[in-house]
Write a protein that holds these residues in place. Structure first.
Motif, PDB file in Angstrom:
ATOM      1  N   GLY A 178      19.253 126.583  96.978  1.00 16.19           N
ATOM      2  CA  GLY A 178      18.187 126.434  95.999  1.00 16.19           C
ATOM      3  C   GLY A 178      18.636 126.915  94.640  1.00 16.19           C
ATOM      4  O   GLY A 178      18.351 128.056  94.250  1.00 16.19           O
ATOM      5  N   THR A 304      14.576 131.100  93.375  1.00 17.66           N
ATOM      6  CA  THR A 304      14.725 129.861  94.149  1.00 17.66           C
ATOM      7  C   THR A 304      15.560 130.044  95.410  1.00 17.66           C
ATOM      8  O   THR A 304      15.588 129.155  96.264  1.00 17.66           O
ATOM      9  CB  THR A 304      15.365 128.773  93.272  1.00 17.66           C
ATOM     10  N   GLU A 305      16.272 131.161  95.523  1.00 12.66           N
ATOM     11  CA  GLU A 305      17.098 131.409  96.714  1.00 12.66           C
ATOM     12  C   GLU A 305      17.361 132.902  96.836  1.00 12.66           C
ATOM     13  O   GLU A 305      17.612 133.581  95.838  1.00 12.66           O
ATOM     14  CB  GLU A 305      18.434 130.670  96.595  1.00 12.66           C
ATOM     15  N   ALA A 326      15.260 140.862 105.648  1.00 15.18           N
ATOM     16  CA  ALA A 326      14.356 139.715 105.737  1.00 15.18           C
ATOM     17  C   ALA A 326      12.907 140.137 105.522  1.00 15.18           C
ATOM     18  O   ALA A 326      12.111 139.403 104.934  1.00 15.18           O
ATOM     19  CB  ALA A 326      14.521 139.031 107.085  1.00 15.18           C
ATOM     20  N   ASP A 330      12.277 138.308 101.868  1.00 15.56           N
ATOM     21  CA  ASP A 330      12.096 136.929 102.320  1.00 15.56           C
ATOM     22  C   ASP A 330      13.385 136.123 102.149  1.00 15.56           C
ATOM     23  O   ASP A 330      13.474 135.201 101.327  1.00 15.56           O
ATOM     24  CB  ASP A 330      10.957 136.263 101.548  1.00 15.56           C
ATOM     25  N   THR A 332      16.244 133.496 102.402  1.00 15.45           N
ATOM     26  CA  THR A 332      16.186 132.045 102.605  1.00 15.45           C
ATOM     27  C   THR A 332      17.505 131.455 103.100  1.00 15.45           C
ATOM     28  O   THR A 332      17.551 130.300 103.506  1.00 15.45           O
ATOM     29  CB  THR A 332      15.798 131.340 101.303  1.00 15.45           C
ATOM     30  N   GLY A 333      18.572 132.246 103.049  1.00 15.89           N
ATOM     31  CA  GLY A 333      19.871 131.750 103.504  1.00 15.89           C
ATOM     32  C   GLY A 333      20.821 132.903 103.773  1.00 15.89           C
ATOM     33  O   GLY A 333      20.635 134.013 103.271  1.00 15.89           O
ATOM     34  N   VAL A 357      16.494 131.580 109.666  1.00 24.11           N
ATOM     35  CA  VAL A 357      16.987 130.931 108.446  1.00 24.11           C
ATOM     36  C   VAL A 357      18.437 130.523 108.678  1.00 24.11           C
ATOM     37  O   VAL A 357      19.144 131.142 109.486  1.00 24.11           O
ATOM     38  CB  VAL A 357      16.877 131.843 107.210  1.00 24.11           C
ATOM     39  N   LYS A 360      24.218 129.317 105.235  1.00 23.99           N
ATOM     40  CA  LYS A 360      24.466 128.311 104.197  1.00 23.99           C
ATOM     41  C   LYS A 360      25.887 128.348 103.654  1.00 23.99           C
ATOM     42  O   LYS A 360      26.395 127.325 103.184  1.00 23.99           O
ATOM     43  CB  LYS A 360      23.466 128.485 103.049  1.00 23.99           C
TER      44      LYS A 360
END
Length: 388
Positions: A178, A304-305, A326, A330, A332-333, A357, A360
């Motif tokens: 993101g 965004t990430e 986490a 939060d 995300t990757g 998640v 990445k």
């Protein structure tokens, strides 16, 4: 005239003659001498203005060339490696370090007789590779069912194993980064993790990867508690011509992160990468501060990430760290570093299952371009020892 008088007259005359000569000598000494004029200098009159002459070329003096000032040293901007070549090179390296897992499983499944003892060996192999108990039991159950129904040759066994491992790793997960902001603003990526996982290095390598994609990147050095982290990030930025926003040592990390995002928006950056302080998962105060960084940044632009950097060599011990991070920010990757060392390939499955998640990015070395997007198909092929 007597002789005496004659002698007196001669004496007076002699005195007068000598005195006159001395006077002439003294006057001649007191007379000023005319000025000595340089032979080459022109004689100037009152009506003639002075003229100037060009200085002689210093390069011709005594045959010695003039000293030339050295130009200031310039920093050479590097061109990072592209994504495609990274994937090929890292897949080969991964096959060398992780291929034993897949080959071991294939050897067990290709036996003439696969009995209960064999299935126990398969379970032990998977658990030892850090896959985790739950995912291991699911994989073994699917393999047993498919091989019982389909049977087949070694080639078909290899195909079944590849398909099931890919399903376990997760082919359908969204692994895109993101890095695109809303309404023309920059994408904001927070990079979090415990010190020693390679977090700051990952930020620098990610910047290189984005620069190779012609993205305009700005870095925020919000790990203000560790001066070495700021210096390290600045060096990464200089090598690819990326600006780094820093703050005073021991300063407020949230303030530095806020300034970095603001600068990125003002300068038209595509992506702002923020390196945060390495938090110990058992220090609640520091974890609360990490949450503050995210809240403050979002007053300027949406995050965004959130990438969590984990050291793959820690195996199951890294799961506790992952859970706490986490809960706070939060995630995300996931970025798995040091996957080419003593890490077990199954950690990819375990951490995804634990956090829900996707992985990445993976790091497979210490080189500046040893970071690449995670490709499930390529990863499974590497597990099976396939390099092409």
């Amino acid at each position: 005239m007597t002789v005496l008088a004659l002698i007196i007259v001669l004496a007076v005359v002699a005195v007068l003659v000598v005195g006159g000569g001395v006077g002439l000598l003294v006057r001649s000494r007191r007379r000023p001498k005319p000025p000595v004029q340089a032979p080459d200098a022109p004689v100037l009159t009152a009506d003639e203005p002075p003229t100037t002459t060009e200085p002689e070329d210093p390069g011709t003096l005594d045959g010695v060339p003039p000293e030339v000032e050295s130009p200031a040293p310039t920093t050479t901007i590097e061109r990072p490696e592209g994504t495609e070549s990274r994937l090929v090179r890292l897949r080969r390296r991964l096959a060398g370090s992780q291929g034993g897992l897949g080959r071991g499983l294939l050897a067990l499944l290709s036996r003439d007789r696969v009995d209960e003892d064999t299935w126990e060996e398969i379970e032990d192999t998977l658990i030892t590779a850090d896959v985790g108990v739950g995912p291991t039991q699911e994989l073994v159950a699917r393999l047993r069912e498919r091989l019982r129904v389909e049977g087949g040759s070694t080639a078909s066994v290899a195909d079944v194993l590849r398909e099931e491992l890919t399903t376990l790793v997760g082919r359908d997960a969204d692994r895109s980064l993101g890095t695109t902001g809303a309404d023309g603003g920059p994408g904001v990526v927070l990079v979090v993790g415990v010190n020693g996982t390679g977090k700051t290095t990952t930020v620098g390598k990610l910047a290189r990867m984005l620069v190779a994609e012609d993205r305009r990147v700005l870095l925020g050095a919000a790990d203000t508690f560790r001066a070495a982290a700021t210096e390290q990030l600045s060096t990464w930025g200089e090598r690819v011509g990326v600006e780094v926003v820093t703050g005073p040592e021991g300063g407020d990390p949230a303030s530095v992160a806020f300034d970095a995002v603001r600068r990125g928006a003002e300068d038209g950056a595509d992506v702002v990468l923020v390196d945060t302080a390495g938090r110990l998962q058992n220090k609640a105060g520091l974890m609360d501060e990490l949450g503050k960084v995210k809240r403050v940044v979002e007053k300027q632009a949406p995050v965004t990430e959130v990438l969590l950097v984990l050291d793959a060599t820690t195996g199951q011990n890294g799961m506790t760290q992952a859970r706490v991070f986490a809960e706070v920010v939060d995630v995300t990757g996931i970025v798995l570093t040091k996957l080419d060392g003593s890490a077990k390939g199954g950690i990819v499955v375990a951490v995804q299952r634990e956090l829900g998640v996707p992985v990445k990015l993976v790091g497979l070395g210490e080189g500046p371009d040893d970071l690449a997007p995670f490709d499930p198909d390529g990863f499974v092929a590497a597990l099976l020892g396939e390099t092409d």
